[in-house]
Design a protein around this motif. Structure first.
Motif, PDB file in Angstrom:
ATOM      1  N   ILE A 152     -20.570  -2.856  45.789  1.00 34.09           N
ATOM      2  CA  ILE A 152     -20.607  -3.366  44.416  1.00 34.09           C
ATOM      3  C   ILE A 152     -19.216  -3.868  44.071  1.00 34.09           C
ATOM      4  N   PHE A 153     -19.117  -5.120  43.606  1.00 34.36           N
ATOM      5  CA  PHE A 153     -17.861  -5.644  43.089  1.00 34.36           C
ATOM      6  C   PHE A 153     -18.008  -5.825  41.583  1.00 34.36           C
ATOM      7  N   SER A 154     -17.187  -5.133  40.813  1.00 34.10           N
ATOM      8  CA  SER A 154     -17.261  -5.201  39.351  1.00 34.10           C
ATOM      9  C   SER A 154     -15.950  -5.733  38.792  1.00 34.10           C
ATOM     10  N   GLY A 155     -16.034  -6.824  38.025  1.00 35.71           N
ATOM     11  CA  GLY A 155     -14.831  -7.366  37.408  1.00 35.71           C
ATOM     12  C   GLY A 155     -15.061  -8.750  36.853  1.00 35.71           C
ATOM     13  N   GLY A 156     -15.005  -8.858  35.526  1.00 28.57           N
ATOM     14  CA  GLY A 156     -15.228 -10.151  34.890  1.00 28.57           C
ATOM     15  C   GLY A 156     -13.963 -10.876  34.489  1.00 28.57           C
ATOM     16  N   VAL A 187      -5.699 -19.496  40.104  1.00 24.42           N
ATOM     17  CA  VAL A 187      -5.688 -19.962  41.489  1.00 24.42           C
ATOM     18  C   VAL A 187      -4.639 -19.195  42.289  1.00 24.42           C
ATOM     19  N   GLY A 188      -5.047 -18.694  43.454  1.00 24.16           N
ATOM     20  CA  GLY A 188      -4.114 -18.044  44.361  1.00 24.16           C
ATOM     21  C   GLY A 188      -3.926 -16.561  44.150  1.00 24.16           C
ATOM     22  N   GLU A 189      -4.266 -16.043  42.978  1.00 31.97           N
ATOM     23  CA  GLU A 189      -3.958 -14.634  42.727  1.00 31.97           C
ATOM     24  C   GLU A 189      -4.811 -13.701  43.571  1.00 31.97           C
ATOM     25  N   LEU A 190      -6.042 -14.062  43.827  1.00 31.34           N
ATOM     26  CA  LEU A 190      -6.903 -13.268  44.708  1.00 31.34           C
ATOM     27  C   LEU A 190      -7.331 -14.105  45.912  1.00 31.34           C
ATOM     28  N   ARG A 191      -6.358 -14.904  46.387  1.00 28.32           N
ATOM     29  CA  ARG A 191      -6.592 -15.819  47.524  1.00 28.32           C
ATOM     30  C   ARG A 191      -7.631 -16.879  47.193  1.00 28.32           C
ATOM     31  N   ASN A 192      -7.892 -17.067  45.907  1.00 28.10           N
ATOM     32  CA  ASN A 192      -8.921 -18.019  45.496  1.00 28.10           C
ATOM     33  C   ASN A 192      -8.327 -19.414  45.296  1.00 28.10           C
ATOM     34  N   GLN A 193      -9.134 -20.421  45.558  1.00 24.45           N
ATOM     35  CA  GLN A 193      -8.704 -21.813  45.424  1.00 24.45           C
ATOM     36  C   GLN A 193      -9.024 -22.394  44.052  1.00 24.45           C
ATOM     37  N   THR A 194      -9.878 -21.718  43.313  1.00 25.25           N
ATOM     38  CA  THR A 194     -10.187 -22.098  41.932  1.00 25.25           C
ATOM     39  C   THR A 194     -10.182 -20.822  41.093  1.00 25.25           C
ATOM     40  N   PRO A 195      -9.999 -20.918  39.777  1.00 31.46           N
ATOM     41  CA  PRO A 195     -10.067 -19.702  38.952  1.00 31.46           C
ATOM     42  C   PRO A 195     -11.417 -19.010  39.115  1.00 31.46           C
ATOM     43  N   LYS A 196     -11.381 -17.712  39.374  1.00 28.98           N
ATOM     44  CA  LYS A 196     -12.614 -16.969  39.600  1.00 28.98           C
ATOM     45  C   LYS A 196     -12.515 -15.577  39.003  1.00 28.98           C
ATOM     46  N   ASP A 216     -16.253 -12.244  41.808  1.00 25.65           N
ATOM     47  CA  ASP A 216     -16.554 -13.402  42.657  1.00 25.65           C
ATOM     48  C   ASP A 216     -15.490 -13.601  43.731  1.00 25.65           C
ATOM     49  N   ALA A 217     -14.224 -13.389  43.377  1.00 24.76           N
ATOM     50  CA  ALA A 217     -13.148 -13.533  44.356  1.00 24.76           C
ATOM     51  C   ALA A 217     -13.271 -12.466  45.444  1.00 24.76           C
ATOM     52  N   PHE A 218     -13.606 -11.232  45.045  1.00 18.96           N
ATOM     53  CA  PHE A 218     -13.803 -10.168  46.027  1.00 18.96           C
ATOM     54  C   PHE A 218     -15.011 -10.469  46.917  1.00 18.96           C
TER      55      PHE A 218
END
Length: 222
Positions: A56-60, A65-74, A78-80
């Motif tokens: 389970i990944f919980s977090g809204g 960009v880049g903070e969770l290795r993501n290429q777009t704001p997420k 979703d990033a996890f």
């Protein structure tokens, strides 16, 4: 500022926060949202080692960009999710909560999602950053009391964790300010009913006050 003294006090807080509980098999690995991608990495490790059949990944909270290795704001969830799937976790064993914006909501929103999806999980491995293990556990004692759970994190020492954070573009200053903020919450939140009271040793509270005096107070609760 004496960095050796900063590290001495910070390590006292880190070791206190990192409540050590033995792993036990569970219905699900319940990962609470974070700005630290290594939290998701550790959940993947636990899944691959067979500690549970679901994650389970919980977090809204939406991370830039880049903070969770993501290429777009997420959102954190979703990033996890992306980190886990990229690491080989099947998408159909992952459950997402994209609404929670704080630790209490991680539990309430996840309970709602599980009910809506018809999952009857009773036993959880709660995963967070090392310095949030104790507060996660204390919160679960109040907010998730009907279930069985342990709270854990990747077993890094203070020095190892700081090095890992720096690799993920998270500064030591941010980590220490977060740790003082978490200790303050452990002190004041029980009277608000948010979490169970935890005994705070005198030397840990003294280290907290020293770090606050040094300016590490970036994440205080109101």
């Amino acid at each position: 500022m004496d960095e050796n003294l900063v590290d001495y006090y910070a390590e006292l807080l880190y070791d206190y926060h990192f409540l050590k509980q033995p792993l036990q098999k569970a219905d699900a690995i319940f990962v609470l949202g974070s700005h630290d991608p290594s939290v998701a990495d550790y959940a993947v490790e636990l899944y691959k080692e067979g500690w549970a059949n679901y994650i389970i990944f919980s977090g809204g909270v939406v991370r830039p960009v880049g903070e969770l290795r993501n290429q777009t704001p997420k959102s954190e969830a979703d990033a996890f999710f992306d980190i886990a799937v990229k690491a080989g976790v099947p998408a159909d064993v992952i459950i997402l909560d994209n609404e929670a914006t704080n630790t209490g909501e991680n539990f309430s929103c996840t309970r709602k999602v599980l009910k809506e999806k018809g999952f009857d999980f009773q036993n959880f491995i709660l995963v967070q950053k090392p310095y949030m293990v104790r507060r996660t556990y204390a919160t679960a004692l109040v907010q998730f009391s009907e279930f069985k759970f342990i709270s854990t994190a990747k077993p890094d020492s203070y020095a190892q964790y700081i090095a890992r954070c720096i690799e993920n573009n998270i500064s030591k200053e941010r980590v220490i300010s977060n740790m003082t903020g978490d200790l303050q919450r452990l002190k004041i939140y029980p009277e608000k009913g948010f979490l169970a009271a935890m005994e705070i040793p005198e030397n840990v509270w003294d280290a907290y006050e020293k770090l606050i005096f040094m300016g590490f107070e970036g994440r205080m609760a109101n």
